[in-house]
Design a protein around this motif. Structure first.
Motif, PDB file in Angstrom:
ATOM      1  N   THR A 145      -7.214   1.231   2.515  1.00 31.05           N
ATOM      2  CA  THR A 145      -6.684   0.777   3.804  1.00 31.05           C
ATOM      3  C   THR A 145      -6.672   1.912   4.817  1.00 31.05           C
TER       4      THR A 145
ATOM      5  N   SER B 253      -1.139   0.446  -5.978  1.00 29.90           N
ATOM      6  CA  SER B 253      -0.905   0.655  -4.548  1.00 29.90           C
ATOM      7  C   SER B 253      -1.623   1.890  -4.019  1.00 29.90           C
TER       8      SER B 253
ATOM      9  N   ARG C  49      -5.333   0.782  -3.281  1.00 30.48           N
ATOM     10  CA  ARG C  49      -5.343  -0.083  -2.100  1.00 30.48           C
ATOM     11  C   ARG C  49      -4.917   0.691  -0.853  1.00 30.48           C
ATOM     12  N   GLY C  50      -3.983   1.617  -1.026  1.00 28.51           N
ATOM     13  CA  GLY C  50      -3.501   2.393   0.111  1.00 28.51           C
ATOM     14  C   GLY C  50      -4.554   3.297   0.696  1.00 28.51           C
TER      15      GLY C  50
ATOM     16  N   VAL D  47       0.822  -1.208   0.000  1.00 23.14           N
ATOM     17  CA  VAL D  47       0.000   0.000   0.000  1.00 23.14           C
ATOM     18  C   VAL D  47       0.858   1.261   0.000  1.00 23.14           C
TER      19      VAL D  47
ATOM     20  N   TYR E 159      -8.919  -5.179  -0.916  1.00 27.30           N
ATOM     21  CA  TYR E 159      -8.061  -4.012  -1.020  1.00 27.30           C
ATOM     22  C   TYR E 159      -7.658  -3.457   0.342  1.00 27.30           C
TER      23      TYR E 159
END
Length: 224
Positions: A176, A169, A172-173, A19, A202
């Motif tokens: 998160t 990323s 997904r980052g 991430v 994710y």
């Protein structure tokens, strides 16, 4: 049966990309040269991908600029609270059945996407409104290959281990990070335009959050 045997032996687990976090974004910014048009465009694309939970293909062109699919300057609207970005084409929207909108707020933080666009647009005022949003050199647009190469380069300069940090990323980052600060899953799903429960793939649950949760779980027991 052969395929089933291979799957059983090797497994089907997918290795997710690492991430991108706000800390990594700060490090990326620290090594960019903002007197260069390319670096400005790259930075705006990074913040757009992060704040918009977007795939790399949403903010870059495959090779050459396609005005029917790729982001144009006219797709970015200045608002009182920042910028509103409209996407006409994506992996899940290929027939213009709907329009995806991305909020790029004006915040008091070095990672402010609105301030980044203020500067970038000011430096390219003579550009064609129907031309590419992310201009890297004259009228040349930011491509997927150019973005990926630049990301690898700046992560290396910033001293960030990037063996598994990819364009995906950013999506997904952000998912998160939203989960980590307590944003409900349904809200994350709506912001990221997920139409299924794939959003859970994710979200990378922080290990310290797991420890805190299980500790609280244990402390909830009462002695007999």
């Amino acid at each position: 049966m052969l395929l089933m045997g291979v799957k059983r032996e090797l497994g089907l687990a997918q290795i997710p990309v690492d991430v991108i976090t706000p800390d990594i974004l700060f490090k990326i910014k620290s090594v960019l040269s903002f007197n260069k048009v390319f670096d400005h465009a790259f930075w705006c694309a990074c913040l757009t991908a992060f704040f918009g939970l977007l795939r790399p293909g949403n903010v870059t062109a495959a090779s050459t600029f396609d005005p029917n699919k790729d982001l144009r300057r006219t797709d970015l609207l200045l608002c009182s609270w920042g910028y509103l970005l409209s996407l006409r084409y994506s992996k899940t929207v290929q027939f213009r059945e709907k329009e995806i909108t991305v909020c790029l707020p004006r915040i008091d933080n070095p990672l402010c996407p609105a301030k980044a666009f203020d500067t970038s647009l000011d430096r390219t005022t003579s550009a064609d409104p129907l031309g590419p949003l992310f201009i890297v050199d004259n009228s040349t647009c930011l491509t997927y290959r150019g973005f990926s190469s630049k990301l690898h380069e700046v992560l290396s300069f910033a001293g960030v281990p990037n063996s598994n940090i990819k364009g995906h990323s950013f999506r997904r980052g952000c998912a998160t990070w939203l989960h980590r600060i307590g944003i409900p899953k349904d809200t994350i799903k709506a912001i990221g335009y997920w139409s299924s429960e794939a959003v859970m793939r994710y979200i990378d649950t922080d290990f310290s959050h797991k420890v805190h949760t299980m500790t609280a779980f244990g402390e909830s027991f009462t002695n007999p």
